[in-house]
Design a protein around this motif. Structure first.
Motif, mmCIF file in Angstrom:
data_model
loop_
_atom_site.group_PDB
_atom_site.id
_atom_site.type_symbol
_atom_site.label_atom_id
_atom_site.label_comp_id
_atom_site.label_asym_id
_atom_site.label_seq_id
_atom_site.Cartn_x
_atom_site.Cartn_y
_atom_site.Cartn_z
ATOM 1 N N LEU A 171 8.439 -22.127 -1.313
ATOM 2 C CA LEU A 171 8.320 -23.402 -0.612
ATOM 3 C C LEU A 171 6.879 -23.644 -0.168
ATOM 4 C CD1 LEU A 171 9.476 -25.910 0.699
ATOM 5 C CD2 LEU A 171 10.131 -24.509 2.669
ATOM 6 N N ILE A 172 6.242 -22.639 0.415
ATOM 7 C CA ILE A 172 4.852 -22.787 0.848
ATOM 8 C C ILE A 172 3.954 -23.076 -0.347
ATOM 9 C CG2 ILE A 172 2.890 -21.607 1.907
ATOM 10 C CD1 ILE A 172 5.036 -22.449 3.889
ATOM 11 N N ARG A 176 14.778 -11.725 -0.832
ATOM 12 C CA ARG A 176 15.197 -13.036 -1.334
ATOM 13 C C ARG A 176 14.699 -14.149 -0.412
ATOM 14 N NH1 ARG A 176 16.269 -16.783 -5.085
ATOM 15 N NH2 ARG A 176 18.118 -18.050 -4.635
ATOM 16 N N HIS A 177 14.867 -13.965 0.896
ATOM 17 C CA HIS A 177 14.386 -14.956 1.852
ATOM 18 C C HIS A 177 12.869 -15.091 1.785
ATOM 19 C CE1 HIS A 177 18.327 -13.934 3.879
ATOM 20 N NE2 HIS A 177 18.366 -15.255 3.851
ATOM 21 N N ALA A 178 12.181 -13.966 1.688
ATOM 22 C CA ALA A 178 10.722 -13.995 1.614
ATOM 23 C C ALA A 178 10.254 -14.728 0.362
ATOM 24 C CB ALA A 178 10.174 -12.570 1.628
ATOM 25 N N ASP A 179 10.914 -14.472 -0.758
ATOM 26 C CA ASP A 179 10.554 -15.150 -2.002
ATOM 27 C C ASP A 179 10.750 -16.664 -1.895
ATOM 28 O OD1 ASP A 179 9.855 -12.787 -3.252
ATOM 29 O OD2 ASP A 179 11.825 -12.499 -4.183
ATOM 30 N N LEU A 180 11.838 -17.066 -1.259
ATOM 31 C CA LEU A 180 12.121 -18.495 -1.113
ATOM 32 C C LEU A 180 11.080 -19.165 -0.218
ATOM 33 C CD1 LEU A 180 16.005 -18.337 -0.713
ATOM 34 C CD2 LEU A 180 14.758 -19.442 -2.597
ATOM 35 N N ASP A 233 20.645 -22.954 -9.979
ATOM 36 C CA ASP A 233 19.218 -23.251 -10.016
ATOM 37 C C ASP A 233 18.945 -24.724 -9.730
ATOM 38 O OD1 ASP A 233 18.611 -20.642 -10.573
ATOM 39 O OD2 ASP A 233 18.482 -20.940 -12.748
ATOM 40 N N SER A 234 19.797 -25.598 -10.232
ATOM 41 C CA SER A 234 19.579 -27.031 -10.032
ATOM 42 C C SER A 234 19.715 -27.408 -8.558
ATOM 43 C CB SER A 234 20.570 -27.846 -10.875
ATOM 44 O OG SER A 234 21.911 -27.572 -10.493
ATOM 45 N N ALA A 235 20.713 -26.827 -7.882
ATOM 46 C CA ALA A 235 20.899 -27.099 -6.459
ATOM 47 C C ALA A 235 19.718 -26.570 -5.657
ATOM 48 C CB ALA A 235 22.194 -26.475 -5.966
ATOM 49 N N LEU A 236 19.224 -25.392 -6.024
ATOM 50 C CA LEU A 236 18.085 -24.805 -5.324
ATOM 51 C C LEU A 236 16.837 -25.651 -5.527
ATOM 52 C CD1 LEU A 236 16.803 -22.555 -3.692
ATOM 53 C CD2 LEU A 236 16.493 -21.257 -5.815
ATOM 54 N N ARG A 237 16.609 -26.130 -6.755
ATOM 55 C CA ARG A 237 15.443 -26.969 -7.021
ATOM 56 C C ARG A 237 15.492 -28.251 -6.196
ATOM 57 N NH1 ARG A 237 16.285 -25.380 -12.435
ATOM 58 N NH2 ARG A 237 17.387 -27.334 -12.849
ATOM 59 N N LYS A 238 16.672 -28.861 -6.110
ATOM 60 C CA LYS A 238 16.819 -30.101 -5.334
ATOM 61 C C LYS A 238 16.536 -29.866 -3.863
ATOM 62 C CE LYS A 238 20.176 -32.359 -8.398
ATOM 63 N NZ LYS A 238 21.579 -32.837 -8.529
ATOM 64 N N ARG A 239 17.046 -28.752 -3.326
ATOM 65 C CA ARG A 239 16.849 -28.491 -1.914
ATOM 66 C C ARG A 239 15.396 -28.107 -1.620
ATOM 67 N NH1 ARG A 239 20.747 -28.245 1.824
ATOM 68 N NH2 ARG A 239 21.656 -29.662 0.271
ATOM 69 N N LEU A 240 14.778 -27.340 -2.516
ATOM 70 C CA LEU A 240 13.359 -27.024 -2.349
ATOM 71 C C LEU A 240 12.518 -28.294 -2.401
ATOM 72 C CD1 LEU A 240 12.966 -23.767 -4.485
ATOM 73 C CD2 LEU A 240 12.525 -23.977 -2.030
ATOM 74 N N ASN A 269 2.529 -10.636 4.062
ATOM 75 C CA ASN A 269 1.947 -10.282 2.775
ATOM 76 C C ASN A 269 2.291 -11.289 1.682
ATOM 77 O OD1 ASN A 269 0.747 -8.041 3.816
ATOM 78 N ND2 ASN A 269 2.440 -6.666 3.301
ATOM 79 N N ARG A 270 3.389 -12.014 1.873
ATOM 80 C CA ARG A 270 3.788 -13.011 0.875
ATOM 81 C C ARG A 270 2.810 -14.178 0.830
ATOM 82 N NH1 ARG A 270 7.875 -11.210 -2.602
ATOM 83 N NH2 ARG A 270 8.841 -9.491 -1.487
ATOM 84 N N PHE A 271 1.979 -14.314 1.855
ATOM 85 C CA PHE A 271 1.048 -15.435 1.893
ATOM 86 C C PHE A 271 -0.375 -14.976 1.588
ATOM 87 C CE2 PHE A 271 4.491 -17.718 3.123
ATOM 88 C CZ PHE A 271 4.973 -17.451 4.404
#
Length: 211
Positions: A179-180, A171-175, A142-149, A202-204
Protein backbone atom coordinates in the motif's frame (compact mmCIF):
# COMPACT_ATOMS: atom_id res chain seq x y z
CA UNK A 1 -22.19 44.39 -16.52
CA UNK A 2 -19.16 44.40 -18.84
CA UNK A 3 -18.25 41.75 -21.40
CA UNK A 4 -15.49 40.27 -19.22
CA UNK A 5 -17.88 39.83 -16.30
CA UNK A 6 -20.50 38.27 -18.58
CA UNK A 7 -17.98 35.84 -20.06
CA UNK A 8 -16.77 34.88 -16.57
CA UNK A 9 -20.31 34.23 -15.35
CA UNK A 10 -21.08 32.18 -18.45
CA UNK A 11 -17.93 30.08 -17.90
CA UNK A 12 -18.90 29.49 -14.27
CA UNK A 13 -22.41 28.46 -15.33
CA UNK A 14 -20.93 26.04 -17.87
CA UNK A 15 -18.63 24.57 -15.19
CA UNK A 16 -21.72 24.01 -13.05
CA UNK A 17 -23.48 22.44 -16.04
CA UNK A 18 -26.45 24.77 -15.73
CA UNK A 19 -27.52 23.77 -19.21
CA UNK A 20 -30.94 25.42 -19.10
CA UNK A 21 -29.41 28.74 -18.15
CA UNK A 22 -26.72 28.44 -20.83
CA UNK A 23 -29.33 27.57 -23.46
CA UNK A 24 -31.24 30.81 -22.72
CA UNK A 25 -28.18 32.95 -21.94
CA UNK A 26 -28.92 35.53 -24.62
CA UNK A 27 -32.32 36.13 -23.06
CA UNK A 28 -31.03 36.76 -19.54
CA UNK A 29 -27.55 38.16 -20.23
CA UNK A 30 -26.98 41.18 -18.01
CA UNK A 31 -29.68 40.35 -15.47
CA UNK A 32 -28.65 41.24 -11.92
CA UNK A 33 -29.83 37.93 -10.48
CA UNK A 34 -27.42 35.80 -12.53
CA UNK A 35 -24.32 36.46 -10.38
CA UNK A 36 -25.95 35.63 -7.01
CA UNK A 37 -27.66 32.58 -8.53
CA UNK A 38 -24.35 31.16 -9.73
CA UNK A 39 -22.67 31.99 -6.41
CA UNK A 40 -25.44 30.24 -4.47
CA UNK A 41 -25.07 27.15 -6.63
CA UNK A 42 -21.28 27.10 -6.24
CA UNK A 43 -21.51 27.54 -2.48
CA UNK A 44 -24.13 24.81 -2.11
CA UNK A 45 -22.15 22.34 -4.21
CA UNK A 46 -18.97 23.11 -2.29
CA UNK A 47 -20.85 22.52 0.97
CA UNK A 48 -22.29 19.22 -0.24
CA UNK A 49 -18.88 18.13 -1.50
CA UNK A 50 -17.27 18.91 1.87
CA UNK A 51 -19.98 17.06 3.79
CA UNK A 52 -19.62 14.03 1.51
CA UNK A 53 -15.83 13.98 1.86
CA UNK A 54 -16.09 14.37 5.65
CA UNK A 55 -18.50 11.42 5.77
CA UNK A 56 -16.26 9.26 3.56
CA UNK A 57 -13.12 10.18 5.54
CA UNK A 58 -14.43 8.45 8.69
CA UNK A 59 -12.52 10.73 11.05
CA UNK A 60 -14.86 10.26 13.98
CA UNK A 61 -15.10 12.79 16.81
CA UNK A 62 -11.92 14.59 17.79
CA UNK A 63 -10.66 17.61 19.72
CA UNK A 64 -9.81 20.62 17.56
CA UNK A 65 -6.26 21.93 17.55
CA UNK A 66 -7.52 25.08 19.28
CA UNK A 67 -8.34 22.93 22.32
CA UNK A 68 -5.15 20.84 22.20
CA UNK A 69 -3.13 20.79 25.43
CA UNK A 70 0.34 21.82 24.29
CA UNK A 71 1.69 21.21 27.81
CA UNK A 72 0.98 17.50 27.37
CA UNK A 73 2.95 15.72 26.01
CA UNK A 74 6.00 17.24 27.71
CA UNK A 75 7.99 17.35 24.47
CA UNK A 76 6.29 18.42 21.27
CA UNK A 77 7.43 20.72 18.48
CA UNK A 78 4.40 23.00 18.31
CA UNK A 79 5.92 25.08 15.50
CA UNK A 80 6.42 21.96 13.38
CA UNK A 81 2.82 20.85 13.96
CA UNK A 82 1.47 24.29 13.06
CA UNK A 83 3.63 24.29 9.93
CA UNK A 84 2.13 20.92 8.96
CA UNK A 85 -1.32 22.50 9.26
CA UNK A 86 -0.44 24.66 6.25
CA UNK A 87 -0.52 21.38 4.25
CA UNK A 88 2.55 22.39 2.26
CA UNK A 89 3.71 18.75 2.49
CA UNK A 90 0.85 17.70 0.20
CA UNK A 91 2.39 19.52 -2.76
CA UNK A 92 5.30 17.08 -2.82
CA UNK A 93 3.34 14.08 -1.56
CA UNK A 94 5.54 14.00 1.54
CA UNK A 95 4.66 11.44 4.20
CA UNK A 96 4.31 12.24 7.91
CA UNK A 97 5.05 9.99 10.92
CA UNK A 98 3.78 11.04 14.36
CA UNK A 99 5.66 9.09 17.04
CA UNK A 100 5.00 9.01 20.78
CA UNK A 101 3.70 6.93 23.70
CA UNK A 102 0.04 6.22 24.30
CA UNK A 103 -2.27 9.07 25.20
CA UNK A 104 -0.21 12.07 24.04
CA UNK A 105 -2.52 13.10 21.19
CA UNK A 106 -0.97 11.60 18.06
CA UNK A 107 -4.33 10.55 16.66
CA UNK A 108 -5.83 13.95 17.50
CA UNK A 109 -3.08 15.74 15.60
CA UNK A 110 -3.52 13.39 12.64
CA UNK A 111 -7.28 13.97 12.66
CA UNK A 112 -6.77 17.73 12.68
CA UNK A 113 -4.38 17.49 9.73
CA UNK A 114 -6.90 15.31 7.91
CA UNK A 115 -9.76 17.71 8.65
CA UNK A 116 -7.74 20.65 7.39
CA UNK A 117 -7.07 18.74 4.17
CA UNK A 118 -10.81 18.13 3.78
CA UNK A 119 -11.56 21.83 4.20
CA UNK A 120 -8.98 22.60 1.50
CA UNK A 121 -10.81 20.31 -0.91
CA UNK A 122 -8.76 17.11 -0.63
CA UNK A 123 -10.03 13.57 -0.24
CA UNK A 124 -9.11 11.80 2.99
CA UNK A 125 -9.45 8.39 4.63
CA UNK A 126 -8.69 7.67 8.29
CA UNK A 127 -8.19 4.02 9.25
CA UNK A 128 -6.77 2.11 12.20
CA UNK A 129 -3.84 0.00 11.06
CA UNK A 130 -5.07 -3.21 12.67
CA UNK A 131 -8.53 -2.92 11.14
CA UNK A 132 -7.20 -2.04 7.70
CA UNK A 133 -4.57 -4.81 7.56
CA UNK A 134 -6.98 -7.39 8.98
CA UNK A 135 -9.49 -6.45 6.31
CA UNK A 136 -6.93 -6.73 3.52
CA UNK A 137 -5.52 -10.03 4.80
CA UNK A 138 -9.01 -11.56 4.96
CA UNK A 139 -9.71 -11.04 1.25
CA UNK A 140 -9.56 -14.39 -0.52
CA UNK A 141 -9.19 -13.33 -4.15
CA UNK A 142 -6.61 -11.28 -6.01
CA UNK A 143 -9.26 -9.15 -7.69
CA UNK A 144 -10.90 -8.25 -4.37
CA UNK A 145 -7.51 -7.41 -2.87
CA UNK A 146 -6.59 -5.20 -5.84
CA UNK A 147 -9.88 -3.30 -5.55
CA UNK A 148 -9.46 -2.73 -1.84
CA UNK A 149 -5.82 -1.68 -2.21
CA UNK A 150 -6.93 0.76 -4.90
CA UNK A 151 -9.50 2.19 -2.49
CA UNK A 152 -6.83 2.82 0.13
CA UNK A 153 -4.34 4.13 -2.42
CA UNK A 154 -6.80 6.62 -3.95
CA UNK A 155 -7.33 9.37 -1.30
CA UNK A 156 -5.13 12.47 -1.39
CA UNK A 157 -4.42 11.83 2.30
CA UNK A 158 -4.47 8.42 3.99
CA UNK A 159 -4.12 8.34 7.78
CA UNK A 160 -2.99 4.96 9.14
CA UNK A 161 -3.52 5.13 12.88
CA UNK A 162 -1.76 3.08 15.55
CA UNK A 163 0.86 1.29 13.46
CA UNK A 164 2.94 -0.95 15.72
CA UNK A 165 0.40 -1.24 18.54
CA UNK A 166 -0.25 -4.89 17.60
CA UNK A 167 1.92 -7.74 16.41
CA UNK A 168 1.81 -8.21 12.65
CA UNK A 169 2.48 -11.26 10.56
CA UNK A 170 4.66 -11.17 7.46
CA UNK A 171 1.42 -11.12 5.44
CA UNK A 172 0.30 -7.92 7.17
CA UNK A 173 3.73 -6.35 6.71
CA UNK A 174 3.73 -7.22 3.01
CA UNK A 175 0.29 -5.68 2.54
CA UNK A 176 1.31 -2.47 4.31
CA UNK A 177 4.45 -2.27 2.21
CA UNK A 178 2.39 -2.78 -0.96
CA UNK A 179 0.00 0.00 0.00
CA UNK A 180 2.78 2.46 0.89
CA UNK A 181 4.52 1.60 -2.38
CA UNK A 182 1.40 2.44 -4.36
CA UNK A 183 1.09 5.83 -2.67
CA UNK A 184 4.78 6.71 -2.50
CA UNK A 185 5.60 10.06 -4.18
CA UNK A 186 2.03 10.26 -5.50
CA UNK A 187 -0.06 10.97 -2.38
CA UNK A 188 0.68 11.76 1.25
CA UNK A 189 0.31 9.18 4.01
CA UNK A 190 0.16 10.11 7.70
CA UNK A 191 1.13 7.39 10.18
CA UNK A 192 0.80 7.42 13.97
CA UNK A 193 2.83 4.94 16.00
CA UNK A 194 4.02 4.38 19.56
CA UNK A 195 7.27 2.79 18.46
CA UNK A 196 10.27 4.40 16.83
CA UNK A 197 11.41 0.97 15.76
CA UNK A 198 8.24 -0.93 15.01
CA UNK A 199 8.14 -4.44 13.54
CA UNK A 200 7.39 -3.04 10.09
CA UNK A 201 10.25 -0.55 9.93
CA UNK A 202 12.53 -2.67 7.75
CA UNK A 203 9.73 -3.00 5.20
CA UNK A 204 10.12 0.71 4.45
CA UNK A 205 13.87 0.68 3.94
CA UNK A 206 13.52 1.42 0.22
CA UNK A 207 10.21 3.32 0.48
CA UNK A 208 10.63 5.50 3.56
CA UNK A 209 7.59 7.10 5.15
CA UNK A 210 9.42 10.38 5.68
CA UNK A 211 11.87 12.30 3.60
Amino acid sequence: MNTHTTDTLRSRAQALRLNGLIEHWSEVDGAEWIAPLIQWEEDERAHRSLQRRIRDARLGKFKSLGDFDWKWPKRIDRAAVEELMSLAFLKEATNIVLIGPNGVGKSTLAQNLAHQALIRGHTVLFKAAGEMLGELAALDSDSALRKRLHRYAAPDVLVIDEVGYLSYSNRHADLLFELISRRYEARSTIVTTNRLRCALRNRFSTKPLTR
